[in-house]
Design an enzyme around this catalytic site. Structure first.
Site, PDB file in Angstrom:
ATOM      1  N   GLU A 178      -3.515   7.621  -4.741  1.00 51.96           N
ATOM      2  CA  GLU A 178      -3.279   6.880  -6.332  1.00 51.96           C
ATOM      3  C   GLU A 178      -4.547   7.575  -6.621  1.00 51.96           C
ATOM      4  OE1 GLU A 178      -3.700   2.292  -5.861  1.00 51.96           O
ATOM      5  OE2 GLU A 178      -1.506   2.609  -5.147  1.00 51.96           O
ATOM      6  N   HIS A 215      -0.604  -0.035  -9.870  1.00 49.21           N
ATOM      7  CA  HIS A 215      -1.362  -0.498  -8.986  1.00 49.21           C
ATOM      8  C   HIS A 215      -1.779  -1.855  -9.362  1.00 49.21           C
ATOM      9  CE1 HIS A 215      -3.621  -1.255  -4.433  1.00 49.21           C
ATOM     10  NE2 HIS A 215      -3.448  -2.344  -5.690  1.00 49.21           N
ATOM     11  N   ARG A 233       0.904  -0.856   0.032  1.00 50.16           N
ATOM     12  CA  ARG A 233      -0.137   0.185  -0.128  1.00 50.16           C
ATOM     13  C   ARG A 233       1.315   1.219   0.227  1.00 50.16           C
ATOM     14  NH1 ARG A 233      -2.957  -2.465  -1.620  1.00 50.16           N
ATOM     15  NH2 ARG A 233      -5.457  -2.841  -0.731  1.00 50.16           N
TER      16      ARG A 233
END
Ligand code: DGY
Length: 327
Positions: free
Chosen positions: A266, A285, A237
């Protein structure tokens, strides 16, 4: 029973839900505002949730009292207030294991990509800057026999360590909440303190579950203590690292490079100066973005909803103590 699914998932999961006779509710448009999303959630019994755009927090649970179960299409559940969910007897399903290979492959890919400056060199080719052979330009580093430090040695960390040991004979050290006996026995992994991890890793790869206490754990004071040749890899993360500090550490050559599949925020800002550096590789991601992993996630998430609809425990659950059968 109604299940709200905020984005399309692989057909295998949808077919399972249909076969189980569940009513599926898809949004008309997948790019929902918070209000639109909340309105869908207010009118459903269960949710199969894709992404982490919106938080399942106290406000959500108060606004959506009809929601009885949530199956996440992810292994991570840091966007859910598990305590609030548990207090309301709402099980939170997740999708462990099926994405461990794909995510560890991504960490392995980032490690090599950074070590050989692959992104930078690819960009040069794209920009028409492929010039004549230069013995000194943009040299990478080899990984053979180096030390891989794993922060959080669960399934994904284990697979990253195994690949790195097999491919490059890397020595494995790790820091975890508890000892991983399998890794110690099979991979010769050595448990070390956090200080030892950051001081001795040539590659430091983050694989832990994110909790608020981890926010900015990897910051300037940590990068300061790392080796100047170290590569920082984060596929867990974005909240684990402070991106400004990371940028500065790279510019000041406190560490050598960084491979990120996760950032904070993000999507990341396109004008982030970290994107200009030659020893960085950043992916949007995509850790679990393989056909195999995404099908597995669809099966697990659908299986969790179906189990709940039958009054059974979700097989994969972030709060397994919760049992709220539909009666
Ligand atoms: C996960 O499964 O947690 C991935 O990071 C996708 O969110």
């Amino acid at each position: 029973m109604k299940v709200f699914i905020n984005k399309r998932i692989p057909e295998t999961g949808i077919a399972m839900l249909e076969k189980a006779g569940l009513e599926i509710l898809f949004p008309e448009n997948e790019n929902l505002s918070y209000e639109e999303w909340l309105n869908y959630c207010k009118n459903t019994d269960t949710i199969l949730n894709i992404g982490a755009d919106f938080k399942y927090d106290k406000n959500f649970f108060e606004a959506c009292p009809n929601v009885k179960a949530i199956a996440l299409y992810s292994v991570g559940f840091d966007h859910v207030d598990i305590k609030e969910a548990s207090e309301r007897n709402i099980p939170i399903g997740n999708t462990p294991d099926v994405l461990s290979r794909a995510t560890s492959d991504t960490a392995f890919l980032l490690m090599q990509s950074v070590a050989r400056r692959a992104s930078y060199n690819f960009q040069k080719v794209r920009d028409g800057k492929w010039s004549t052979f230069d013995p000194l330009h943009a040299l990478g580093q080899e990984l053979y026999g180096k030390t891989l430090g794993i922060f959080g040695l669960g399934r994904i960390g284990y697979e990253m360590a195994e690949k790195s040991k097999n491919a490059f004979g890397m020595n494995i050290i790790y820091h975890n909440r508890r000892h991983n006996e399998e890794a110690e026995k099979e991979l010769g992994a050595a448990y070390v303190s956090f200080e030892e991890l950051i001081e001795n890793s040539d590659v430091l790869s983050v694989h832990a579950n994110f909790t608020p206490e981890h926010k900015d754990l990897f910051n300037s004071s940590v990068f300061e203590k790392m080796k100047p040749n170290a590569i920082f890899v984060n596929t867990a993360r974005g909240g684990f690292h402070n991106q400004k500090d990371l940028y500065q550490a790279l510019v000041d050559q406190k560490i050598w490079g960084a491979g990120l599949d996760v950032t904070h925020p993000e999507p990341m800002q396109v004008d982030d100066p970290i994107l200009e550096l030659s020893t960085v590789c950043i992916l949007p991601h995509i850790g679990s973005a393989t056909i195999e992993a995404r099908n597995g996630m669809a099966r697990l998430a659908a299986g969790n909803i179906i189990a709940f609809s039958k009054g059974e425990k979700m097989p994969h659950c972030a709060n397994p103590e919760v049992y709220s059968p539909i009666l």
